[in-house]
Structure formats: C-alpha cells, structure tokens
Motif scaffolding. Structure first.
Motif, PDB file in Angstrom:
ATOM      1  N   LYS A 106       1.317  -1.584  -1.709  1.00 31.97           N
ATOM      2  CA  LYS A 106       1.996  -2.873  -1.923  1.00 31.97           C
ATOM      3  C   LYS A 106       3.340  -2.957  -1.205  1.00 31.97           C
ATOM      4  O   LYS A 106       3.673  -3.976  -0.622  1.00 31.97           O
ATOM      5  N   ASN A 107       4.133  -1.899  -1.240  1.00 32.92           N
ATOM      6  CA  ASN A 107       5.482  -1.941  -0.681  1.00 32.92           C
ATOM      7  C   ASN A 107       5.592  -1.356   0.725  1.00 32.92           C
ATOM      8  O   ASN A 107       6.693  -1.186   1.236  1.00 32.92           O
ATOM      9  N   SER A 155      -1.656  -5.842 -16.295  1.00 28.76           N
ATOM     10  CA  SER A 155      -1.473  -6.405 -14.955  1.00 28.76           C
ATOM     11  C   SER A 155      -1.907  -7.872 -14.915  1.00 28.76           C
ATOM     12  O   SER A 155      -2.647  -8.348 -15.781  1.00 28.76           O
ATOM     13  N   ARG A 193      -3.894   1.513  -4.697  1.00 28.80           N
ATOM     14  CA  ARG A 193      -3.610   2.075  -6.010  1.00 28.80           C
ATOM     15  C   ARG A 193      -2.430   1.329  -6.633  1.00 28.80           C
ATOM     16  O   ARG A 193      -1.520   0.916  -5.934  1.00 28.80           O
ATOM     17  N   PRO A 194      -2.412   1.173  -7.940  1.00 25.23           N
ATOM     18  CA  PRO A 194      -1.358   0.393  -8.584  1.00 25.23           C
ATOM     19  C   PRO A 194       0.035   1.005  -8.442  1.00 25.23           C
ATOM     20  O   PRO A 194       0.180   2.208  -8.263  1.00 25.23           O
ATOM     21  N   VAL A 195       1.022   0.115  -8.521  1.00 29.60           N
ATOM     22  CA  VAL A 195       2.427   0.533  -8.499  1.00 29.60           C
ATOM     23  C   VAL A 195       3.112  -0.035  -9.745  1.00 29.60           C
ATOM     24  O   VAL A 195       2.590  -0.930 -10.403  1.00 29.60           O
ATOM     25  N   ASN A 196       4.265   0.503 -10.071  1.00 28.08           N
ATOM     26  CA  ASN A 196       5.088   0.001 -11.187  1.00 28.08           C
ATOM     27  C   ASN A 196       4.378   0.046 -12.540  1.00 28.08           C
ATOM     28  O   ASN A 196       4.657  -0.783 -13.407  1.00 28.08           O
ATOM     29  N   ASN A 197       3.445   0.972 -12.701  1.00 26.35           N
ATOM     30  CA  ASN A 197       2.703   1.098 -13.964  1.00 26.35           C
ATOM     31  C   ASN A 197       2.028  -0.188 -14.407  1.00 26.35           C
ATOM     32  O   ASN A 197       1.834  -0.422 -15.596  1.00 26.35           O
ATOM     33  N   GLN A 222       0.147  -0.817   5.861  1.00 26.09           N
ATOM     34  CA  GLN A 222      -0.859  -1.360   4.951  1.00 26.09           C
ATOM     35  C   GLN A 222      -2.206  -1.439   5.663  1.00 26.09           C
ATOM     36  O   GLN A 222      -3.231  -1.020   5.116  1.00 26.09           O
ATOM     37  N   TYR A 248      -1.495  -1.949 -14.158  1.00 24.83           N
ATOM     38  CA  TYR A 248      -2.836  -1.491 -13.799  1.00 24.83           C
ATOM     39  C   TYR A 248      -3.844  -2.162 -14.713  1.00 24.83           C
ATOM     40  O   TYR A 248      -3.594  -2.357 -15.905  1.00 24.83           O
ATOM     41  N   PRO A 285      -0.836   3.752  -2.883  1.00 28.91           N
ATOM     42  CA  PRO A 285      -0.172   2.522  -3.328  1.00 28.91           C
ATOM     43  C   PRO A 285       0.454   1.854  -2.104  1.00 28.91           C
ATOM     44  O   PRO A 285       1.415   2.365  -1.548  1.00 28.91           O
TER      45      PRO A 285
END
Length: 169
Positions: A82-83, A39, A27-31, A89, A33, A80
């Motif tokens: 990514k981090n 994005s 799912r996307p992070v940091n808005n 992950q 998308y 999400p």
C-alpha cells in the motif's frame, strides 16, 4: 500483527472447499485486515452478504457463515504494498502472479471477486495461468475506500456476484 499470526488467523477460516475466492492487493498494513473484522473490505463484504443472506448476530457468526459457504480471501502480493511507490507496487504485483495462480489451481473456485480495479490484469493473468476450468464468473469491484460511491459500488458488485451462482441453499 506479525505475518505468522495473520497466516494462522487466515487458516482458521479456510474452508475445506473454496467456492468464492476474493483476491485483494497486498498483505494488510496498519493492523486492518479482513479476518480481524476491522477493515473497510470486511465491512463491505459483510454488508453484501447481509443483503443476500440476511442478518448475522455478530461478526464471528458472519465469519463462520463465510467459511461454511466456501468463501476465502487471498492476496495478490505477499508483501504489504500500500505505501510503496507505484513502480515497486507494480513489481510486487507482477511477482505475485505465479504464486497466486498456483493457489487458484489448488482452490478451484467457482466465483472470483477481484477487489481492486488496478489489480485486475494481474489477477486475470493468474486465473489464466492456473488453468482452472471451474470458474463460472469473475467480478471486479472497486476497493471500498475514499468515497461512498466506491463503498456502494463494491457492495453492489459483491451482491451481484453472490446472486450470479447457485449456492444450493
């Protein structure tokens, strides 16, 4: 943006019949998308579609065309990731395989583009588990970040994939 808002936005662009299914990681992070039109993936996909189908007057026209062509994005993981640390992950990606397989079975796409090489094995497992026989081609592209080479290879991979099937237009 909250998950419910992202889900509603994504549903707004869901085609009745999915021809091309893009599979992204989490799912996307940091808005950032695809359906927010902000994005790196959005920019790369729009650039590829422009090469194959011609110019679009604006982002909304492109997204409407994307929908009318039967194109849609799914995420391997509902989280999400990514981090997250690599072991987490991997766990989230593994957890996402069966739900993705069920969505692939529902969608019955003709073309699948996996947009991150590290998720290829998970996405291919989901495709296999789905039992779908409608898929004519599966393409894997790098995610369009970190280098101009990745961006160009992503765009070129999408262009080749788009040209690999007959769109009937």
């Amino acid at each position: 943006m909250e998950i419910t808002e992202l889900t509603a936005l994504k549903q707004q662009y869901k085609p009745e019949r999915i021809q091309l299914l893009f599979i992204a990681d989490g799912r996307p992070v940091n808005n950032k998308y695809f359906y927010l039109k902000n994005s790196n993936m959005y920019k790369a996909v729009k650039a590829a579609f422009t090469q194959v189908f011609g110019e679009f007057n604006n982002d909304e026209e492109f997204l409407q065309f994307f929908k009318e062509m039967g194109c849609y994005f799914e995420n391997l993981s509902a989280a999400p990731i990514k981090n997250l640390p690599p072991p987490e992950q991997k766990a989230e990606r593994t957890k996402g395989v069966q739900p993705l397989a069920e969505r692939i079975a529902e969608h019955q796409p003709r073309l699948v583009i996996i947009s991150l090489k590290v998720i290829e094995k998970y996405a291919r497992e989901a495709i296999s588990l789905s039992g779908v026989s409608t898929i004519e081609n599966v393409v894997v592209t790098p995610f369009p970040v970190k280098s101009l080479t990745n961006v160009n290879n992503c765009i070129n991979g999408i262009v080749a994939a788009l040209r690999s099937i007959d769109w009937g237009i």
